[in-house]
Structure formats: structure tokens, C-alpha cells
Design a protein around this motif. Sequence first.
Motif, PDB file in Angstrom:
ATOM      1  N   LYS A  37     -22.196 -43.718  37.227  1.00  0.00           N
ATOM      2  CA  LYS A  37     -21.944 -44.097  38.624  1.00  0.00           C
ATOM      3  C   LYS A  37     -20.756 -43.311  39.188  1.00  0.00           C
ATOM      4  CE  LYS A  37     -24.598 -48.031  38.585  1.00  0.00           C
ATOM      5  NZ  LYS A  37     -25.850 -47.514  38.078  1.00  0.00           N
ATOM      6  N   ALA A  38     -19.749 -43.106  38.348  1.00  0.00           N
ATOM      7  CA  ALA A  38     -18.552 -42.380  38.777  1.00  0.00           C
ATOM      8  C   ALA A  38     -18.709 -40.900  38.429  1.00  0.00           C
ATOM      9  CB  ALA A  38     -17.326 -42.946  38.072  1.00  0.00           C
ATOM     10  N   LYS A  39     -18.066 -40.047  39.209  1.00  0.00           N
ATOM     11  CA  LYS A  39     -18.052 -38.607  38.920  1.00  0.00           C
ATOM     12  C   LYS A  39     -17.131 -38.403  37.723  1.00  0.00           C
ATOM     13  CE  LYS A  39     -18.106 -34.092  40.345  1.00  0.00           C
ATOM     14  NZ  LYS A  39     -18.427 -33.410  39.129  1.00  0.00           N
TER      15      LYS A  39
END
Length: 157
Positions: A37-39
Amino acid sequence: MPPPTIVVRDPKENPKKCSILPLKGRPDLLFFTYPAKAKLDLDGYVRLAAEGPELSAADRDAGILLLDGSWRSADKMTRAFEHVPPRSLHGWKTAYPRVSKLGTDPDHGLASIEALFAAFHILGRPTDGLLDHYHWTAEFLRLNGLEPTPGQDSQSS
């Protein structure tokens, strides 16, 4: 001190069969679910892969990216991280008793925990505790010409 190892897991992977999940919570390992979900900042990381240049002492300061999933799902996961330079672990033998019905296991494929142990060993990082919950520890170490350390004897499971 190298950056923490990043493990990206396929959510379809059966947690009961997962060899690396017992390590969740270690400060040197960060776990993410695919797709993340996060970079993820993967500058300075190398990706453990079945193919590519061999992991070596030259990678000592690099972070490790480990994609954890079936070989069948590895293609889609690899595509998402192909910008991270691959490193292979040729010469290591698996003790994990698996046979793909679809022929998707590479000849030199390792269980995730085996790959992580091999990478840490090659890079001179502490391997203490990595194999504590791996049922095939003794066989894996024997196949690869390594002696068990305390806690990694034939009773490990």
C-alpha cells in the motif's frame, strides 16, 4: 549497519506453510503485503531472485528485498519490483519437500527462509534465530555443508 530486510508477501500464500512468517516482529525485518500500500524506498536494495548475478560480499551494505510467494505468483510480484537489481543464490540446495504440479519451481529454488538464511550467511550478517522455527533446518544445513549452531540442531521445528 545495513538497512532492514524487506519481505513482501503474497496474500494468497498459506500462512501455515509460510517458512518466514515466524520471523515477523524481528527489528531487522519489515513485512509488507503485496501489493504494498505504501511506496517502498528500495534505493540501495537488491532483490533475491532465481536468476541474475550472484549475491556476493560486494552487496554487503545493500538492503535485501525478499518476495515471498509461490513460484507461480512470483512473476507478477517480480514485475512490480524489477527496478531492484536481482541477486541469485546459486549453489544452495533446498530441504523443503515441494513439487509443483505445474512445473513452476526452478531447479535451484529455495524456501523463503532458506533464501534469507543463505543471503545473510553470504553477506556475513548474523543468522542467529533465522532457522529456529524451520522444520527442515538440520537437513538444509547438512545439504549445504554447514554445521548447526546452538538452537539449530535436529530437534528444530
